[in-house]
Design a protein around this motif. Structure first.
Motif, short mmCIF file in Angstrom:
data_model
loop_
_atom_site.label_atom_id
_atom_site.label_comp_id
_atom_site.label_asym_id
_atom_site.label_seq_id
_atom_site.Cartn_x
_atom_site.Cartn_y
_atom_site.Cartn_z
N LYS A 183 0.83 -1.20 0.00
CA LYS A 183 0.00 0.00 0.00
C LYS A 183 0.87 1.26 0.00
O LYS A 183 0.60 2.21 -0.74
CB LYS A 183 -0.91 -0.02 1.23
CG LYS A 183 -1.69 1.25 1.46
CD LYS A 183 -2.60 1.09 2.67
CE LYS A 183 -3.05 2.41 3.28
NZ LYS A 183 -2.02 3.15 3.99
N GLU A 184 1.95 1.27 0.79
CA GLU A 184 2.83 2.44 0.81
C GLU A 184 3.45 2.68 -0.56
O GLU A 184 3.59 3.81 -1.00
CB GLU A 184 3.92 2.25 1.87
CG GLU A 184 3.42 2.26 3.31
CD GLU A 184 2.93 3.63 3.78
OE1 GLU A 184 3.29 4.65 3.14
OE2 GLU A 184 2.18 3.68 4.77
N LEU A 185 3.85 1.59 -1.23
CA LEU A 185 4.47 1.75 -2.55
C LEU A 185 3.46 2.31 -3.55
O LEU A 185 3.80 3.16 -4.38
CB LEU A 185 5.01 0.40 -3.05
CG LEU A 185 6.09 -0.26 -2.19
CD1 LEU A 185 6.65 -1.50 -2.89
CD2 LEU A 185 7.22 0.72 -1.86
N SER A 220 9.92 14.41 0.32
CA SER A 220 9.88 15.58 -0.56
C SER A 220 8.52 16.25 -0.45
O SER A 220 8.23 17.20 -1.14
CB SER A 220 10.12 15.13 -2.00
OG SER A 220 9.16 14.16 -2.36
N LYS A 221 7.65 15.73 0.43
CA LYS A 221 6.26 16.15 0.38
C LYS A 221 5.86 17.17 1.44
O LYS A 221 4.80 17.76 1.37
CB LYS A 221 5.36 14.91 0.51
CG LYS A 221 5.63 13.94 -0.64
CD LYS A 221 4.99 12.60 -0.45
CE LYS A 221 5.56 11.62 -1.49
NZ LYS A 221 5.08 10.27 -1.29
N LEU A 222 6.71 17.35 2.40
CA LEU A 222 6.35 18.18 3.53
C LEU A 222 7.58 19.00 3.91
O LEU A 222 8.63 18.45 4.17
CB LEU A 222 5.97 17.27 4.70
CG LEU A 222 5.07 17.79 5.79
CD1 LEU A 222 3.72 18.17 5.21
CD2 LEU A 222 4.90 16.71 6.86
N LEU A 245 -0.55 11.64 -0.36
CA LEU A 245 -0.89 10.52 0.50
C LEU A 245 0.18 10.31 1.55
O LEU A 245 -0.09 9.97 2.69
CB LEU A 245 -1.08 9.26 -0.35
CG LEU A 245 -2.20 9.36 -1.39
CD1 LEU A 245 -2.16 8.18 -2.34
CD2 LEU A 245 -3.55 9.43 -0.69
N GLY A 246 1.43 10.50 1.15
CA GLY A 246 2.54 10.33 2.09
C GLY A 246 2.91 11.67 2.69
O GLY A 246 2.57 12.71 2.16
N PHE A 247 3.60 11.63 3.83
CA PHE A 247 4.11 12.86 4.43
C PHE A 247 5.08 12.56 5.55
O PHE A 247 5.78 13.43 6.04
CB PHE A 247 2.96 13.73 4.98
CG PHE A 247 2.07 12.99 5.95
CD1 PHE A 247 2.37 12.99 7.31
CD2 PHE A 247 0.96 12.30 5.51
CE1 PHE A 247 1.54 12.32 8.21
CE2 PHE A 247 0.13 11.63 6.40
CZ PHE A 247 0.42 11.63 7.76
#
Ligand code: ADP
Ligand code: MG
Length: 603
Positions: free
Chosen positions: A30-32, A80-82, A94-96
């Motif tokens: 799911k993470e991938l 790279s998202k936050l 979705l990721g952070f």
């Protein structure tokens, strides 16, 4: 002596942390997938070997990772998202947390291969137990591939607690389906042990994606609901009541593009279906919900599966209200197509097929069948069919001759018509676009339950007198119960008098039912009332009705004439909740004609 405090070695600490994010193979996969979506992938390929146990990989055509950042991506809390804590409130990815890749890497053998648009070649790193063991260049078009082998090979305790591999593969398919529904514009391919399970081109709408996932005929039946208000937007595809399940597995809840679990949302959905579903059945549906990012907390759990709403009440009422709208239009579910001479369409169906054979009974005073369906008719004594009834006989404290033997035959010759009984258990009835398969016992239970409830609150049912009143000794507790519920049973057609404990006299039983062992039947009904949980008074009537329905309904194994079957089906669909029996079991399933056509290659 107290143990002294020590710092854990880095490797131990990272494995413990990894355990929180990566609970099972599914969480890694799911993470991938989430990373691929965050990278703006238009197309994603998931490959699984031996049900995630041996190996799985996710390849995308997203922005990629620069060669000199590959190892950074594997460091804890590198993302790279936050960039700042404030951004947590307007999260669009979705990721952070920057935890997934390092967590997976710590407990597997991983290969990370990526090429950003501008790069001349792709670069890769291979990591084992968190250590880089190889890096280099490779050929690849734009995008990223993450390959995970031997997950949990270095955490044997975790391995032991894993699900069965097939269970994990099923969960993985469900996860990918859910994200495919979340992002219809993305193309998906799923390969299991080298064989393609599905390949879905980018879809133009939610319904188009639903058609890819569940087939066109199913997707066509889904009801649609949409609403936009303030910063909220809801879109839903709702399954028909007959698609409901005994678990929430049929629900896909998507909040701001994220696949989540949310009791609040599930409840709102259930609320929308109201009494279209009996208790214990959960609607099947997909809900796409958009809320202002600062009103949503996704940082509740390391796996990000749970979310919290700042305005839970708003979410509940918006979702419940908008989903209830299309559902308001769906009673009755469909019309039963009768054979020659039978009524065709609901709501006239019960009229048309019930009246013609026995208008007298229809008007008959207080017949328990509500005057609609004299399912059971007397059969002359000595008839070989009487054996059917005696097969149900069980020892009773007092044996009485069965004064009336009844079974499910019709005096009138069965009419020609397309209705069949299968294994004396299921009724097959054609409907406009296919076939319904009705469980005869469950269906009759539903009918009798609703009738009994009406009886308990209204007009008393007629009783059929016994030729020889039956003297029955009840167990003490049942005798007490009889004193309590005696009035209710009278409403249902029992004529029972309590003598000195523990003896009762049965002088009459509900009309139109098997009465070969009245004492035994009474005991069963009383037992059934007790079995049905706590004795809150408001539920007592329901429990009496449910037990009555359960023990007096026709059973699997009872032969039915076409006429009786037709009336049973008509009456089922005239009840308020035709989809389930009082226990929440389904009463029928439906086969689509279009589905059969498709299976036989006709379309
Ligand atoms: P998060 O997703 O929370 O940022 P991850 O550990 O999952 O943390 O990923 C770390 C970083 O690696 C991401 O922030 C992203 O920059 C990069 N990354 C991971 N997977 C991909 C991918 N498929 N495509 C592009 N970049 C990726
Ligand atoms: Mg991530």
């Amino acid at each position: 002596m107290s143990a002294s405090i020590r710092r854990l070695p880095a490797e131990t600490a990272s494995r413990i942390a990894a355990g929180e994010v990566i609970e099972r193979p599914l969480s890694a996969l799911k993470e991938l997938v989430e990373n691929a979506l965050d990278a703006g992938a238009r197309s994603i390929e998931v490959r699984v070997e031996r049900a995630l146990d041996a190996q799985f990989s996710v390849a995308d055509d997203g922005v990629g990772i620069a060669a000199d950042e590959l190892e950074l991506a594997l460091e804890r809390h590198a993302t790279s998202k936050l960039a700042s804590v404030e951004e947590l409130d307007r999260l669009s990815t979705l990721g952070f947390r920057g935890e997934a890749l390092p967590s997976i890497a710590a407990v597997s053998r991983m290969k990370l291969l990526s090429r950003p648009e501008a790069a001349e070649a792709a670069a890769f790193v291979r990591v084992e137990g968190g250590e880089v063991v190889e890096h280099g260049l490779a050929a690849r078009s734009r995008g990223t591939t993450v390959e995970v082998r031997d997950l949990f090979h270095n955490t044997p305790a975790r391995r032991k607690f894993l699900n069965s591999p097939t269970g994990e593969l099923r969960a993985a398919l469900r996860m990918v389906e859910s994200y495919a529904l979340a992002r219809p514009g993305t193309g998906w391919r799923f390969v299991v042990d080298g064989r393609e399970r599905f390949a879905w081109a980018p879809a133009g709408s939610h319904r188009e994606r639903a058609a890819q996932v569940w087939g066109a005929s199913h997707a066509e039946q889904l009801l649609e609901a949409t609403l936009q208000r303030g910063g909220y937007a809801v879109s839903a595809l709702l399954g028909l009541p007959e698609h409901a399940r005994a678990t929430r597995e049929g629900q896909v809840l998507l909040v701001n593009g994220r696949w989540v679990q949310s009791p609040a949302l599930s409840q709102a959905l259930r609320h929308a279906y109201g009494n279209l579903l009996p208790t214990g059945r959960f609607p099947a549906a997909v809900v796409w919900l958009t809320v202002p990012p600062d009103r949503l907390d996704v940082n509740v759990h390391p796996t990000k599966r749970e979310v919290r709403f700042a305005d839970e009440d708003t979410v509940f009422s918006i979702v419940a209200a908008v989903c209830a709208q299309p559902l308001a239009t769906i009673h009755p579910p469909f019309a039963v197509v009768g054979g020659p001479g039978t009524g065709a369409t609901y709501p006239a169906a019960s009229e048309a097929s019930g009246v013609s054979t026995s208008p007298r009974v229809r008007e008959g005073a207080g017949d328990i069948s509500g005057g609609q369906m004299p399912l059971l008719l007397p059969v002359a004594g000595g008839d070989p069919r009487a054996e059917l009834s005696s097969a149900f006989a069980a020892p009773s404290p007092v044996t009485v001759p069965a004064p009336v033997v009844r079974e499910f035959a019709d005096a009138a010759a069965p009419r020609e018509g397309e209705i069949w009984q299968l294994h004396r258990t299921y009724i097959l009835a054609p409907v406009r676009d296919g076939l319904v398969i009705v469980d005869q016992h469950a269906a009759h239970e539903r009918i009798l339950f609703e009738e009994a409830l009406e009886r308990l609150r209204g007009v008393r049912a007629a009783s059929q007198g016994l030729l020889f009143p039956a003297l029955v000794d009840l167990p003490r507790s049942r005798f007490e119960l009889l004193l309590e519920v005696g009035e209710h049973l009278k409403q249902l057609g029992w004529d029972v008098m309590a003598m000195s404990p523990p003896t009762v006299v049965i002088r009459g039983v509900p009309g139109a039912f098997r009465i070969e062992q009245p004492g035994h039947l009474l005991e069963q009904v009383l037992d059934g009332i007790v079995e049905r949980g706590p004795t809150a008074q408001d539920q007592l009537l329901e429990r009496v009705a449910a037990s009555h329905a359960c023990h007096t309904a026709i059973r699997a194994g009872d032969p039915l004439s076409p006429e009786a079957m037709r009336r049973l089906v008509d009456r089922l669909f005239a009840t308020s909740l035709p989809h389930g029996d009082p226990h929440g079991r389904p009463t029928f399933v439906r086969l689509e004609l279009s589905d059969l056509h498709r299976r036989f290659g006709r379309s």
